[in-house]
Each structure stands twice: as structure tokens, then as C-alpha cells.
Design an enzyme around this catalytic site. Structure first.
Site, PDB file in Angstrom:
ATOM      1  N   ALA A  65      -5.473  31.765  24.916  1.00 32.73           N
ATOM      2  CA  ALA A  65      -6.792  31.146  25.114  1.00 32.73           C
ATOM      3  C   ALA A  65      -6.726  30.118  26.250  1.00 32.73           C
ATOM      4  O   ALA A  65      -7.605  30.075  27.114  1.00 32.73           O
ATOM      5  CB  ALA A  65      -7.254  30.485  23.815  1.00 32.73           C
ATOM      6  N   CYS A  95      -4.720  41.810  26.267  1.00 22.93           N
ATOM      7  CA  CYS A  95      -4.474  40.650  25.398  1.00 22.93           C
ATOM      8  C   CYS A  95      -5.547  39.569  25.420  1.00 22.93           C
ATOM      9  O   CYS A  95      -6.018  39.156  24.363  1.00 22.93           O
ATOM     10  CB  CYS A  95      -3.130  40.030  25.761  1.00 22.93           C
TER      11      CYS A  95
HETATM   12  N1  NAD Z   1       1.276  44.529  26.166  1.00 22.75           N
HETATM   13  C1  NAD Z   1       1.718  43.291  26.291  1.00 22.75           C
HETATM   14  O1  NAD Z   1       2.027  42.830  27.395  1.00 22.75           O
HETATM   15  C2  NAD Z   1       1.858  42.392  25.102  1.00 22.75           C
HETATM   16  C3  NAD Z   1       2.413  41.108  25.275  1.00 22.75           C
HETATM   17  C4  NAD Z   1       2.519  40.270  24.170  1.00 22.75           C
HETATM   18  C5  NAD Z   1       2.099  40.697  22.928  1.00 22.75           C
HETATM   19  N2  NAD Z   1       1.565  41.940  22.801  1.00 22.75           N
HETATM   20  C6  NAD Z   1       1.148  42.362  21.455  1.00 22.75           C
HETATM   21  O2  NAD Z   1       2.032  43.403  21.023  1.00 22.75           O
HETATM   22  C7  NAD Z   1       1.339  44.337  20.193  1.00 22.75           C
HETATM   23  C8  NAD Z   1       1.506  45.733  20.755  1.00 22.75           C
HETATM   24  O3  NAD Z   1       0.924  45.787  22.052  1.00 22.75           O
HETATM   25  P1  NAD Z   1       1.168  47.023  23.040  1.00 22.75           P
HETATM   26  O4  NAD Z   1       0.516  46.695  24.315  1.00 22.75           O
HETATM   27  O5  NAD Z   1       2.615  47.380  23.044  1.00 22.75           O
HETATM   28  O6  NAD Z   1       0.349  48.156  22.257  1.00 22.75           O
HETATM   29  P2  NAD Z   1       0.426  49.743  22.426  1.00 22.75           P
HETATM   30  O7  NAD Z   1      -0.824  50.271  21.838  1.00 22.75           O
HETATM   31  O8  NAD Z   1       0.782  50.076  23.845  1.00 22.75           O
HETATM   32  O9  NAD Z   1       1.679  50.195  21.540  1.00 22.75           O
HETATM   33  C9  NAD Z   1       1.685  50.175  20.135  1.00 22.75           C
HETATM   34  C10 NAD Z   1       2.490  51.372  19.629  1.00 22.75           C
HETATM   35  O10 NAD Z   1       2.596  51.296  18.204  1.00 22.75           O
HETATM   36  C11 NAD Z   1       2.610  52.612  17.687  1.00 22.75           C
HETATM   37  N3  NAD Z   1       2.290  52.593  16.256  1.00 22.75           N
HETATM   38  C12 NAD Z   1       1.102  52.293  15.660  1.00 22.75           C
HETATM   39  N4  NAD Z   1       1.220  52.328  14.324  1.00 22.75           N
HETATM   40  C13 NAD Z   1       2.511  52.660  14.047  1.00 22.75           C
HETATM   41  C14 NAD Z   1       3.244  52.829  12.842  1.00 22.75           C
HETATM   42  N5  NAD Z   1       2.676  52.661  11.646  1.00 22.75           N
HETATM   43  N6  NAD Z   1       4.550  53.183  12.944  1.00 22.75           N
HETATM   44  C15 NAD Z   1       5.131  53.340  14.151  1.00 22.75           C
HETATM   45  N7  NAD Z   1       4.488  53.178  15.328  1.00 22.75           N
HETATM   46  C16 NAD Z   1       3.189  52.845  15.277  1.00 22.75           C
HETATM   47  C17 NAD Z   1       1.601  53.337  18.539  1.00 22.75           C
HETATM   48  O11 NAD Z   1       1.799  54.738  18.495  1.00 22.75           O
HETATM   49  C18 NAD Z   1       1.872  52.735  19.934  1.00 22.75           C
HETATM   50  O12 NAD Z   1       2.786  53.525  20.670  1.00 22.75           O
HETATM   51  C19 NAD Z   1      -0.115  43.825  20.136  1.00 22.75           C
HETATM   52  O13 NAD Z   1      -0.275  43.042  18.995  1.00 22.75           O
HETATM   53  C20 NAD Z   1      -0.227  42.978  21.391  1.00 22.75           C
HETATM   54  O14 NAD Z   1      -1.213  41.980  21.262  1.00 22.75           O
HETATM   55  C21 NAD Z   1       1.468  42.800  23.850  1.00 22.75           C
HETATM   56  O1  UPG Z   2      -4.733  32.964  38.222  1.00 24.84           O
HETATM   57  C1  UPG Z   2      -4.947  34.038  37.648  1.00 24.84           C
HETATM   58  C2  UPG Z   2      -4.042  34.614  36.723  1.00 24.84           C
HETATM   59  C3  UPG Z   2      -4.385  35.809  36.097  1.00 24.84           C
HETATM   60  N1  UPG Z   2      -5.557  36.436  36.399  1.00 24.84           N
HETATM   61  C4  UPG Z   2      -5.899  37.703  35.711  1.00 24.84           C
HETATM   62  O2  UPG Z   2      -5.711  37.529  34.330  1.00 24.84           O
HETATM   63  C5  UPG Z   2      -5.347  38.772  33.717  1.00 24.84           C
HETATM   64  C6  UPG Z   2      -4.119  38.598  32.839  1.00 24.84           C
HETATM   65  O3  UPG Z   2      -2.983  38.350  33.648  1.00 24.84           O
HETATM   66  P1  UPG Z   2      -1.553  37.953  33.026  1.00 24.84           P
HETATM   67  O4  UPG Z   2      -1.746  36.872  32.053  1.00 24.84           O
HETATM   68  O5  UPG Z   2      -0.647  37.688  34.153  1.00 24.84           O
HETATM   69  O6  UPG Z   2      -1.092  39.338  32.361  1.00 24.84           O
HETATM   70  P2  UPG Z   2      -0.952  39.822  30.822  1.00 24.84           P
HETATM   71  O7  UPG Z   2       0.060  40.899  30.806  1.00 24.84           O
HETATM   72  O8  UPG Z   2      -2.301  40.085  30.258  1.00 24.84           O
HETATM   73  O9  UPG Z   2      -0.278  38.561  30.060  1.00 24.84           O
HETATM   74  C7  UPG Z   2      -1.003  37.688  29.199  1.00 24.84           C
HETATM   75  O10 UPG Z   2      -1.152  38.263  27.924  1.00 24.84           O
HETATM   76  C8  UPG Z   2       0.103  38.608  27.288  1.00 24.84           C
HETATM   77  C9  UPG Z   2      -0.232  39.324  25.999  1.00 24.84           C
HETATM   78  O11 UPG Z   2      -0.536  38.467  24.965  1.00 24.84           O
HETATM   79  C10 UPG Z   2       0.908  37.334  27.078  1.00 24.84           C
HETATM   80  O12 UPG Z   2       2.138  37.652  26.461  1.00 24.84           O
HETATM   81  C11 UPG Z   2       1.139  36.642  28.423  1.00 24.84           C
HETATM   82  O13 UPG Z   2       1.838  35.412  28.229  1.00 24.84           O
HETATM   83  C12 UPG Z   2      -0.205  36.380  29.089  1.00 24.84           C
HETATM   84  O14 UPG Z   2      -0.001  35.834  30.392  1.00 24.84           O
HETATM   85  C13 UPG Z   2      -5.140  39.758  34.872  1.00 24.84           C
HETATM   86  O15 UPG Z   2      -6.292  40.556  35.008  1.00 24.84           O
HETATM   87  C14 UPG Z   2      -4.971  38.850  36.073  1.00 24.84           C
HETATM   88  O16 UPG Z   2      -5.356  39.466  37.276  1.00 24.84           O
HETATM   89  C15 UPG Z   2      -6.442  35.880  37.304  1.00 24.84           C
HETATM   90  O17 UPG Z   2      -7.507  36.438  37.567  1.00 24.84           O
HETATM   91  N2  UPG Z   2      -6.114  34.696  37.904  1.00 24.84           N
END
Ligand code: NAD
Ligand code: UPG
Length: 445
Positions: free
Chosen positions: A208, A259
């Protein structure tokens, strides 16, 4: 998990997923086929895979074998029922907890790695503790802070690792065992341990605050456009105040990604559910501002092109929600394209890492019109020069570095005139482009 395996060769890590295609791709000998494009990830997988990192669809066997289980499944915004469009959908989390409860015969530490509403551990605990088979579970919260595009460096050199758990002797032992896993590469001072609720809530609050910075600078960008101030100059001037800091002040067409929106909506929903209306309204404004920024960008294109884009070709450079990723979830590009298609524009997209089928499914997912209509208006090309050929305008939606290196004279020569550029990321050299003959509009300037 790949980085954890790379840094702990003595720990066996098995990644299991229900999606067989994904697991097959993770096991593919061709590292170019890994399902996620992320700089440096292929080398990490290559080093650890087959040694102590395994990918499998056999969920039950992996649960049986594990001493520690990371629940990392998706937690999207609910699309039905109570809290629709706002609350986190926890059905996948609950399914995991139920499966662990069903299968486990030995004590386990269950780690919440997914981003979850505060108090979720209570529900997981309740499910796990009603198995009646005597198995003891400890629940930890270990939210992930990596950003896409920089995941490997964020993981190898994190600002902090956060671990929350019960403050009982057993809880503290569980916390310590996860501290030891990270301790093999993260300095102790950067590993923060808290109670479980602080950890769950901190993840939502971190996102947030980050998104709020983007919406704040985007709000200022509109003010800059109305006053001849320059948002990049304002961002630099305020960012040099060490209390404000220079990061996350890049004005843009709006934040995207899987996210920010989901997690803020989740925070808003939790606040509303607790009767904290002012708190909910405060954070909801971050989303309202972001939607406004996307709309404003699309409207500006229409207005500048003499109030009509019907039948005109608009080329998009970039579709991913940020550079160095093939992830398009909640990308501003999708919403800008949708608005322009409403105005009957022909949108042609080039993104270095996003496939044509991904672009189509993103626009179809909005359900604004039929797939055939979307196909009519939206095309993807795998060469930037083809995408911009005969276009009336170019819109930059993602800040890919390669866009700066293009032969812009060649692009200008092949476009309809006057040739417009709308730089939604303020990455192109405005002066050089104007010298060629382009009309360039950035954000906040
Ligand atoms: N993508 C990111 O950069 C990021 C960063 C920080 C936190 N998160 C958090 O991590 C979590 C996952 O995000 P993501 O981007 O990897 O999602 P995603 O949808 O890409 O991947 C989730 C995976 O979980 C699998 N899945 C679902 N239910 C299942 C089950 N019961 N058993 C086994 N596999 C199962 C799905 O098939 C899928 O491949 C979310 O809560 C997200 O908010 C993501
Ligand atoms: O100054 C900035 C920084 C970011 N962005 C935009 O904001 C979005 C998110 O960017 P970024 O936060 O770098 O990527 P995420 O992979 O979404 O990562 C966020 O979301 C993740 C999932 O929760 C967290 O783990 C990370 O800490 C958090 O940065 C993108 O569209 C960026 O282009 C801007 O427009 N201006």
C-alpha cells in the site's frame, strides 16, 4: 524456492503445482522455456535443478516428505459473493490447508508465503488442528517482497526477510528453523521476526505504501501538466530530501502487476469489515488515482489526435506491466487499449517478451466486447518496425530499455504525419525526437 535451493544445497526443495504444463516447463531442458521470464533465473534453476531442487505434480508425496511446507498459491481478488471485487479469494489457500491436514502423518511447519489478509493464520490453524490424528503444526508467516524483473537480486540481497510466528516456545523454535534457512545467505540483522499478525499485515502495508507513492507522484503529474512544471524535476527535487527518498517516484501511465491493486483492495476490504470507513476510503483513493491516470492517458491520445481515433492505427510499445518481465497481469496497457478500441482505433502491439496470444487473452478477459471484435481491432507483431508502420501515433506503455535504441528516424519516415508519440513512461529522448519531427507528449510535462 529456486534461490533458497541454490543457497542451501543441503536442503531438498520440491516445488509442486497442480498445473502439469507449468511443471513440465520448469523441467524442460531448454531453459528458454521456463514459464517465467526473469533476468538470472535460468542460471539459478540450472545450478540447483536435479541437485536439490525438484519440480513435480505429486503434491501428496511432497507433503508427506516435507518438514516445512511453503503455501505459495495464488490469492486473487474475489470475483463472486461477499467481498466481490475487493476481498482476497482464499479458496486455494484453504484447499492447500485441507490437503496438508489430510495427508500429513508427521509434524510440520506450514509457512504462509502467499500474500494474505491479516488473521488468515487463524483459519489455517483451525483447519490443520482438526485432523484428530495427533500431528502438530506450527504456522509461520513469511511474506515475499521480491519485485518482478529484479526477483533474483531482490532475493539474493533482500532489504529484509520477515518471519512471523506464535510467541510460544514451540512457535519460537519454528521461527528459528526458518531463520536458519535464510541465515545461510541473509545477514542476521536483516532477518526480522515478529508476531504472526504483524507479519501478515506488514506485507499488505508495504504494498500500500509503495503504490501510494506512485499514485501520489501521478496525481502531481496532472498538476504539472496544468502548470508547466516538470514531474521528473519535481520528483528529483523532493526525492533528494532524505526523509522522502528518491525511489518509487517515477510518474507513469499507472501501476500494474498482480499485487498492488489486489493487496490494496484487500486492505480496504479488511478496514471496511472492521467498520473503519475512513481508513478504507484513505487507501481506496490510491486505486481511484491509478484508474484515473490510465484513463487520462487514453483520453489524451484521443484528444490530441483531433478528437477521433476511429480507423487510425495506434502502435503500442510494451504490454508487460513493467520492464524485464513477461507478466502482464493488471498492466495499464490492457486498460488503455480497451479505451482506444472503444473509440474504434486499430491498436498494434509490440512487446519484446509478451506473446500475441497473451495480449489477446488479456483484452478478452475484460469482457468488454466479443473476441472476434477484439481480434479485429487488436494485433500483435514480433517486430517493432512493423508494429509502428503507418501508425498515426505511438504509445509507450512499458519502459523496456531497447525502445531507446531504435532507429527513430526510420520509424518517423514510415509513420502517418503528423507523427505523435505518447510516452507513458517518460523514457524516450523528447528533444531528439522533436528534432526529427515527432510531436511528443510525456507524462507530467
Ligand atoms: N508474483 C509476485 O511477484 C509476488 C510477489 C510477492 C508475493 N506474491 C504472492 O504470492 C502468491 C502467488 O503469486 P503468483 O504470482 O506466483 O501466482 P500464480 O498464479 O502465478 O501461481 C500460483 C500457482 O499456484 C498453483 N496452485 C493453486 N492451487 C494449488 C494447489 N491447491 N496445489 C498446488 N498448486 C496450486 C497454480 O496452479 C499456480 O501455478 C500470491 O499470494 C501473491 O500475492 C507474488
Ligand atoms: O516509481 C515507480 C515504481 C513503479 N511503478 C509501477 O508500479 C508497478 C509495480 O512495480 P513493482 O513494485 O516494481 O513490481 P511488482 O513485481 O508488482 O512488485 C510489488 O509487488 C510485489 C508483490 O506483492 C512485492 O513483493 C514487491 O515488493 C512490490 O514492489 C509497475 O507497473 C511499475 O511500472 C511506477 O509507475 N513508478
Amino acid at each position: 524456492m529456486a534461490v533458497m535451493a541454490q543457497k542451501n544445497p543441503n536442503i531438498k526443495i520440491t516445488v509442486v503445482d497442480l498445473n502439469a504444463q507449468r511443471i513440465a516447463d520448469w523441467n524442460d531442458n531448454d531453459l528458454g522455456k521456463l514459464p517465467i521470464f526473469e533476468p538470472g533465473l535460468d542460471q539459478v534453476v540450472n545450478e540447483a535443478r536435479g541437485r536439490n531442487l525438484f519440480f513435480s505434480t505429486d503434491v501428496e508425496a511432497a507433503i508427506q516428505e516435507a518438514q516445512m511446507i511453503f503455501i505459495s498459491v495464488n490469492t486473487p481478488t474475489k470475483t463472486y459473493g461477499a467481498g466481490k471485487g475487493m476481498a482476497a479469494d482464499l479458496k486455494y489457500i484453504e484447499l492447500c490447508a485441507r490437503q496438508i491436514a489430510k495427508v500429513a502423518t508427521t509434524n510440520k511447519i506450514v509457512v504462509e508465503k502467499s500474500t494474505l489478509p491479516v488473521k488468515t493464520a487463524q483459519a489455517i490453524k483451525s483447519i490443520l488442528n482438526h485432523t484428530g490424528n495427533g500431528v502438530q503444526f506450527q504456522i509461520l508467516s513469511n511474506p515475499e517482497f521480491l519485485a518482478e524483473g529484479t526477483a533474483i537480486t531482490d532475493l539474493t540481497n533482500p532489504d529484509r526477510v520477515l518471519i512471523g510466528g506464535d510467541q510460544t516456545p514451540e512457535g519460537k523454535l519454528a521461527i528459528q528453523s526458518l531463520v536458519d534457512v535464510y541465515g545461510s545467505w541473509v545477514p542476521k540483522a536483516q532477518i526480522l521476526t515478529t508476531n504472526i499478525w504483524s507479519s501478515e499485515l506488514s506485507k499488505l502495508v508495504a504494498n500500500a505504501f509503495l503504490a501510494q507513492r506512485v499514485s501520489s507522484i501521478n496525481a502531481i503529474s496532472e498538476l504539472c501538466e496544468a502548470t508547466e512544471a516538470n514531474v521528473d524535476e519535481v520528483a528529483k527535487a523532493i526525492g533528494m530530501d532524505s526523509r522522502i527518498g528518491p525511489k518509487f517516484l517515477k510518474s507513469s501511465v499507472g501501476f500494474g502487476g498482480s499485487c498492488f491493486q489486489k493487496d490494496i483492495l484487500n486492505l480496504v476490504y479488511i478496514s471496511k469489515s472492521l467498520g473503519l470507513q475512513e481508513v478504507a476510503d484513505y487507501w481506496e483513493q490510491v486505486i481511484i488515482m491509478n484508474n484515473h491516470q490510465r484513463n487520462r492517458f487514453a483520453n489524451n491520445i484521443v484528444k490530441t489526435l483531433y478528437n477521433t481515433v476511429s480507423g487510425k492505427k495506434i502502435a503500442f510499445l510494451g504490454w508487460a506491466f513493467k520492464k524485464d518481465t513477461n507478466d502482464t497481469r493488471e498492466s495499464a496497457a490492457i486498460y488503455v487499449a480497451d479505451k482506444l478500441i472503444d473509440e474504434q482505433a486499430n491498436v498494434s502491439v509490440y512487446d519484446p517478451k509478451v506473446t500475441a496470444s497473451r495480449v489477446q487473452s488479456d483484452i478478452n478477459y475484460l469482457n468488454t466486447r466479443t473476441e472476434a471484435q477484439n481480434n479485429n481491432y487488436l494485433t500483435s507483431l514480433d517486430n517493432p518496425y512493423d508494429a509502428v508502420k503507418n501508425a498515426h501515433a505511438i504509445a509507450v506503455l512499458t519502459e523496456w530499455d531497447e525502445f531507446k535504441t531504435y532507429d527513430w528516424q526510420r520509424i518517423y519516415d514510415n509513420m502517418s504525419k503528423p507523427a505523435f508519440i505518447f510516452d507513458g513512461r517518460n523514457v524516450l529522448d523528447k528533444l531528439a525526437l522533436e528534432t526529427i519531427g515527432f510531436h511528443v507528449k510525456g507524462i507530467g510535462k
